[in-house]
Write an enzyme that holds these catalytic residues in place. Sequence first.
Site, short mmCIF file in Angstrom:
data_model
loop_
_atom_site.label_atom_id
_atom_site.label_comp_id
_atom_site.label_asym_id
_atom_site.label_seq_id
_atom_site.Cartn_x
_atom_site.Cartn_y
_atom_site.Cartn_z
N LYS A 46 -17.81 12.89 -96.24
CA LYS A 46 -16.95 13.22 -97.35
C LYS A 46 -16.86 14.71 -97.60
O LYS A 46 -15.89 15.21 -98.16
CB LYS A 46 -17.49 12.56 -98.65
CG LYS A 46 -17.56 11.08 -98.65
CD LYS A 46 -18.19 10.64 -100.01
CE LYS A 46 -18.52 9.19 -100.00
NZ LYS A 46 -19.20 8.82 -101.30
N ASP A 103 -17.63 20.69 -93.96
CA ASP A 103 -18.00 21.61 -95.04
C ASP A 103 -19.04 22.63 -94.59
O ASP A 103 -18.90 23.82 -94.83
CB ASP A 103 -18.50 20.83 -96.27
CG ASP A 103 -19.59 19.80 -95.93
OD1 ASP A 103 -19.92 19.63 -94.73
OD2 ASP A 103 -20.11 19.16 -96.87
N ASP A 106 -25.77 23.01 -90.78
CA ASP A 106 -27.14 23.33 -91.21
C ASP A 106 -28.03 23.29 -89.97
O ASP A 106 -28.11 24.27 -89.23
CB ASP A 106 -27.52 22.31 -92.28
CG ASP A 106 -28.87 22.57 -92.92
OD1 ASP A 106 -29.30 23.73 -92.96
OD2 ASP A 106 -29.50 21.61 -93.40
N LYS A 134 -25.11 27.74 -92.32
CA LYS A 134 -26.51 28.09 -92.62
C LYS A 134 -27.23 28.30 -91.29
O LYS A 134 -28.09 27.51 -90.88
CB LYS A 134 -27.16 26.95 -93.43
CG LYS A 134 -26.59 26.80 -94.82
CD LYS A 134 -27.59 26.23 -95.85
CE LYS A 134 -27.86 24.78 -95.67
NZ LYS A 134 -28.54 24.15 -96.83
N PHE A 155 -30.15 25.11 -100.92
CA PHE A 155 -29.30 23.94 -100.82
C PHE A 155 -28.11 24.17 -101.73
O PHE A 155 -28.26 24.49 -102.90
CB PHE A 155 -30.07 22.68 -101.26
CG PHE A 155 -29.33 21.42 -100.92
CD1 PHE A 155 -29.40 20.88 -99.65
CD2 PHE A 155 -28.55 20.78 -101.88
CE1 PHE A 155 -28.70 19.72 -99.33
CE2 PHE A 155 -27.85 19.62 -101.56
CZ PHE A 155 -27.93 19.10 -100.28
N ASP A 162 -22.33 17.95 -101.91
CA ASP A 162 -22.96 17.18 -102.98
C ASP A 162 -24.47 17.28 -102.96
O ASP A 162 -25.09 17.68 -101.98
CB ASP A 162 -22.61 15.70 -102.82
CG ASP A 162 -23.37 15.05 -101.66
OD1 ASP A 162 -23.32 15.60 -100.55
OD2 ASP A 162 -24.02 14.01 -101.88
P1 IMP Z 1 -26.69 19.30 -90.23
O1 IMP Z 1 -26.52 18.04 -89.44
O2 IMP Z 1 -28.13 19.56 -90.58
O3 IMP Z 1 -26.03 20.51 -89.61
O4 IMP Z 1 -26.04 19.06 -91.64
C1 IMP Z 1 -24.69 18.93 -91.79
C2 IMP Z 1 -24.36 18.03 -92.96
O5 IMP Z 1 -25.43 17.93 -93.90
C3 IMP Z 1 -23.19 18.63 -93.71
O6 IMP Z 1 -21.98 18.12 -93.25
C4 IMP Z 1 -23.49 18.25 -95.14
O7 IMP Z 1 -22.93 17.00 -95.43
C5 IMP Z 1 -24.99 18.15 -95.22
N1 IMP Z 1 -25.61 19.41 -95.72
C6 IMP Z 1 -26.35 20.31 -95.03
N2 IMP Z 1 -26.75 21.33 -95.82
C7 IMP Z 1 -26.23 21.06 -97.03
C8 IMP Z 1 -26.29 21.77 -98.29
O8 IMP Z 1 -26.86 22.85 -98.46
N3 IMP Z 1 -25.63 21.17 -99.32
C9 IMP Z 1 -24.95 20.00 -99.21
N4 IMP Z 1 -24.88 19.32 -98.07
C10 IMP Z 1 -25.51 19.85 -96.98
MG MG Z 2 -21.01 16.55 -94.24
#
Ligand code: IMP
Ligand code: MG
Length: 179
Positions: A46, A103, A106, A134, A155, A162
């Site tokens: 989302k 969005d 991370d 990030k 975060f 969210d």
């Molecule tokens: P990754 O798989 O760790 O790169 O995380 C990606 C997904 O985790 C994003 O699409 C977000 O939905 C969620 N996410 C990662 N960091 C944050 C944050 O700081 N705030 C909110 N959602 C996050």
């Molecule tokens: Mg996401």
Amino acid sequence: MPSNVDALRLRPLISAERIQKRLDELAAEIDAHYQGDSVLAVCVLKGGFMFFSDLVKRLTLPLELDFLRISSYGQATRSSGELRLTKDSDLPIRGSRVLLIDDIIDTGRSMDFLYRLVLERDPATLDTCVLVDKHERREIPFEPDFVGFPVAEGFIVGYGMDCAEQFRNLDAIYVYTEA
Ligand code: IMP
Ligand code: MG
């Protein structure tokens, strides 16, 4: 900001004005990259919904829009570790120039997962675009092609992002601090 209680936990990080201004630049970059070719823009739900919506309005390319959804984070500010495709996109990917729009990146796990998934379906080209990078928290090496803002701290919530499904509707980005 929704309420006094929430306000204590939300520290403004990127204003609505800065986001909108950066989107103008990002859209120009994307327009220039594709040189008038048709693009299939795919929103990662989302979290990507608000960024996607504001960005595609600015693009002047012939665009098709689609949506998919993966579950990554659970009801907390930590990764659940498990990724699942919970809604697939509908339009054919084979032979299309696909731009995946999310969005935030991370650890890189979500983008890596989606990139492989889309690549298996033989797109003509595949690029990725995120509003927030990030980069310091990356666990899997992944460089998005288009990035709105590099962010180092904490975060973050707002503008689609969210914490336990709250704050997605905010028009700016905040650092969320747990009480
Ligand atoms: P990754 O798989 O760790 O790169 O995380 C990606 C997904 O985790 C994003 O699409 C977000 O939905 C969620 N996410 C990662 N960091 C944050 C944050 O700081 N705030 C909110 N959602 C996050
Ligand atoms: Mg996401």
